[in-house]
Design a protein around this motif. Structure first.
Motif, mmCIF file in Angstrom:
data_model
loop_
_atom_site.group_PDB
_atom_site.id
_atom_site.type_symbol
_atom_site.label_atom_id
_atom_site.label_comp_id
_atom_site.label_asym_id
_atom_site.label_seq_id
_atom_site.Cartn_x
_atom_site.Cartn_y
_atom_site.Cartn_z
ATOM 1 N N ARG A 27 0.824 -1.210 0.000
ATOM 2 C CA ARG A 27 0.000 0.000 0.000
ATOM 3 C C ARG A 27 0.860 1.263 0.000
ATOM 4 N N ALA A 28 1.963 1.241 0.704
ATOM 5 C CA ALA A 28 2.846 2.416 0.755
ATOM 6 C C ALA A 28 3.415 2.724 -0.626
ATOM 7 N N VAL A 29 3.804 1.708 -1.371
ATOM 8 C CA VAL A 29 4.342 1.929 -2.714
ATOM 9 C C VAL A 29 3.260 2.512 -3.624
ATOM 10 N N VAL A 30 2.039 1.989 -3.517
ATOM 11 C CA VAL A 30 0.934 2.503 -4.327
ATOM 12 C C VAL A 30 0.683 3.975 -4.014
ATOM 13 N N GLU A 31 0.626 4.317 -2.729
ATOM 14 C CA GLU A 31 0.302 5.686 -2.324
ATOM 15 C C GLU A 31 1.418 6.670 -2.652
ATOM 16 N N GLN A 32 2.667 6.224 -2.499
ATOM 17 C CA GLN A 32 3.802 7.129 -2.704
ATOM 18 C C GLN A 32 4.303 7.137 -4.141
ATOM 19 N N GLY A 33 4.002 6.081 -4.899
ATOM 20 C CA GLY A 33 4.465 6.022 -6.281
ATOM 21 C C GLY A 33 5.967 5.882 -6.405
ATOM 22 N N SER A 34 6.618 5.444 -5.340
ATOM 23 C CA SER A 34 8.074 5.354 -5.320
ATOM 24 C C SER A 34 8.496 4.383 -4.227
ATOM 25 N N PHE A 35 9.457 3.516 -4.538
ATOM 26 C CA PHE A 35 9.966 2.589 -3.534
ATOM 27 C C PHE A 35 10.729 3.345 -2.450
ATOM 28 N N ARG A 36 11.460 4.386 -2.850
ATOM 29 C CA ARG A 36 12.243 5.145 -1.870
ATOM 30 C C ARG A 36 11.320 5.852 -0.881
ATOM 31 N N ARG A 75 12.139 5.477 -14.179
ATOM 32 C CA ARG A 75 11.473 6.767 -13.980
ATOM 33 C C ARG A 75 10.212 6.683 -13.129
ATOM 34 N N LYS A 76 9.518 5.546 -13.126
ATOM 35 C CA LYS A 76 8.270 5.495 -12.371
ATOM 36 C C LYS A 76 7.906 4.062 -11.982
ATOM 37 N N VAL A 77 6.972 3.976 -11.061
ATOM 38 C CA VAL A 77 6.428 2.701 -10.598
ATOM 39 C C VAL A 77 4.918 2.747 -10.812
ATOM 40 N N SER A 78 4.362 1.745 -11.450
ATOM 41 C CA SER A 78 2.919 1.715 -11.683
ATOM 42 C C SER A 78 2.393 0.312 -11.427
ATOM 43 N N LEU A 79 1.116 0.229 -11.098
ATOM 44 C CA LEU A 79 0.486 -1.058 -10.835
ATOM 45 C C LEU A 79 0.237 -1.830 -12.126
ATOM 46 N N THR A 80 0.419 -3.133 -12.061
ATOM 47 C CA THR A 80 -0.015 -3.996 -13.157
ATOM 48 C C THR A 80 -1.524 -4.175 -13.057
ATOM 49 N N GLN A 81 -2.105 -4.846 -14.019
ATOM 50 C CA GLN A 81 -3.547 -5.112 -13.953
ATOM 51 C C GLN A 81 -3.875 -5.926 -12.708
ATOM 52 N N ALA A 82 -3.031 -6.896 -12.384
ATOM 53 C CA ALA A 82 -3.246 -7.705 -11.178
ATOM 54 C C ALA A 82 -3.126 -6.844 -9.928
ATOM 55 N N GLY A 83 -2.161 -5.929 -9.943
ATOM 56 C CA GLY A 83 -1.986 -5.038 -8.800
ATOM 57 C C GLY A 83 -3.176 -4.131 -8.589
ATOM 58 N N ARG A 84 -3.741 -3.617 -9.689
ATOM 59 C CA ARG A 84 -4.914 -2.749 -9.577
ATOM 60 C C ARG A 84 -6.107 -3.510 -9.003
ATOM 61 N N GLY A 85 -6.236 -4.756 -9.377
ATOM 62 C CA GLY A 85 -7.333 -5.554 -8.849
ATOM 63 C C GLY A 85 -7.137 -5.930 -7.387
ATOM 64 N N LEU A 140 -1.955 23.004 -0.472
ATOM 65 C CA LEU A 140 -2.709 22.336 -1.529
ATOM 66 C C LEU A 140 -1.826 21.337 -2.270
ATOM 67 N N THR A 141 -0.604 21.743 -2.579
ATOM 68 C CA THR A 141 0.330 20.865 -3.281
ATOM 69 C C THR A 141 0.647 19.627 -2.449
ATOM 70 N N ALA A 142 0.845 19.815 -1.147
ATOM 71 C CA ALA A 142 1.170 18.686 -0.269
ATOM 72 C C ALA A 142 0.036 17.668 -0.238
ATOM 73 N N VAL A 143 -1.206 18.144 -0.252
ATOM 74 C CA VAL A 143 -2.356 17.232 -0.243
ATOM 75 C C VAL A 143 -2.477 16.513 -1.583
ATOM 76 N N VAL A 144 -2.360 17.258 -2.674
ATOM 77 C CA VAL A 144 -2.503 16.668 -4.010
ATOM 78 C C VAL A 144 -1.409 15.635 -4.268
ATOM 79 N N ASN A 145 -0.190 15.934 -3.812
ATOM 80 C CA ASN A 145 0.942 15.028 -4.052
ATOM 81 C C ASN A 145 1.028 13.888 -3.049
ATOM 82 N N GLY A 146 0.145 13.874 -2.060
ATOM 83 C CA GLY A 146 0.171 12.794 -1.084
ATOM 84 C C GLY A 146 1.189 12.972 0.020
ATOM 85 N N GLU A 147 1.815 14.164 0.122
ATOM 86 C CA GLU A 147 2.773 14.409 1.194
ATOM 87 C C GLU A 147 2.059 14.611 2.523
ATOM 88 N N ALA A 148 0.808 15.024 2.478
ATOM 89 C CA ALA A 148 -0.008 15.199 3.687
ATOM 90 C C ALA A 148 -1.276 14.368 3.542
#
Length: 304
Positions: free
Chosen positions: A14-23, A57-67, A137-145
């Protein structure tokens, strides 16, 4: 199928999905990036599917991951809600929640809220990002808050705004200033004084410029600042007067500063909770949001 993964693996997913980054996800769950990668690999091996597509450059869910993601969110959220509902367990729950606030809201709302939250959940860390309306606003949109407290966001796509408090702008002045004690001051009268203004990048400045499009200042300001709190400090030092939102003012019994209603026109702003649309708050963040709503207090009446 044998279950060869645990809650830590699901939380890492869930953390990877929400943050869009392994780091960033590793920072969120407070483990090293290699350890987080091992948790994801363990989960993928147990399920027999790839959950993420990874490039440089990025991390994205596979179809299985989205399900898989909705089921993971429901499971983890239901578990956390159940644990937070048990007082003996709640007092020992660990975690963190981040709220972004404009400085006036951070001063007005958050001290009492954080104190109450800490009493209920002493091991959950609260991080307050006090910054400009744009940065909030940026922090909320980007998921930092997890969520924000601001007066901006009502017109933003992808953002939900829940109003909490309606307040007006007032003149902040010293008690020995000629305007002190007046029942009200018009904007035309205000602009005849030595006044301090906000920089054009300020959200409050943007709101005021829109509301006062037909009011022409008699003279330029003597100083510009980025934040309302700085303006109030300059007023207290005797540099002039300032137009500020009511909740930014010190208590009415302040020995040096007082406030006077601003009229013709009366300018209002709505302060509320902003959240990224479609994002489910964690139970820890939901509890903090609940306290903000529960403990909101209407600003005092505008009087000298």
């Amino acid at each position: 199928m044998a279950i060869n993964f645990d809650l830590n693996d699901l939380q890492a997913f869930r953390a990877v999905v929400e943050q869009g980054s392994f780091r960033k996800a590793a920072d969120t769950v407070r483990i090293s990036q290699p350890a987080l990668s091992r948790r994801i690999e363990k989960l993928e091996d147990a399920l027999g599917v790839k959950l993420f597509e990874r490039t440089t450059r990025k991390v994205s869910l596979t179809q299985a991951g989205r399900g898989f993601m909705p089921s993971v969110e429901r499971l983890l959220d239901d578990l956390d809600v159940a644990l937070l509902g048990i007082s003996e367990v709640a007092s020992n729950r660990q975690g963190h929640v981040t709220v972004a606030c404009v400085p006036s809201a951070a001063y007005y709302f958050m001290p009492r809220v954080v104190a109450r939250y800490h009493q209920q959940f002493p091991r959950i860390k609260v991080k307050v990002l006090d910054s400009s309306a744009h940065d909030v606003l940026t922090a909320v949109v980007n998921g930092e808050a997890d969520f924000g407290l601001s007066f901006m966001g009502t017109q933003e796509a992808g953002v939900d705004f829940e109003p909490l408090v309606q307040e007006s702008y007032v003149v902040a002045c010293r008690r020995d200033h000629p305007l002190a004690g007046r029942s009200s001051v018009s904007w035309d009268e205000f602009y005849q004084q030595d006044y301090i203004s906000l920089d054009k990048t300020s959200g409050n400045r943007f709101l005021l410029d829109q509301a006062l499009a037909k009011v022409v200042p008699q003279r330029p300001s003597i100083c510009e600042t980025l934040h309302v709190t700085t303006m109030i400090g300059l007023v207290e030092a005797g540099l002039g007067v300032a137009a500020v939102p009511l909740m930014a003012m010190p208590a009415a019994d302040h020995p040096i500063l007082t406030r006077v209603p601003l009229t013709d026109p009366q300018v209002m702003r709505s302060v509320g909770i902003i959240k990224r649309r479609g994002r489910t708050l964690t139970p820890a963040a939901l509890e903090l949001e609940r306290l903000v709503v529960e403990m909101k207090v209407q600003p005092p009446k505008v009087s000298a």
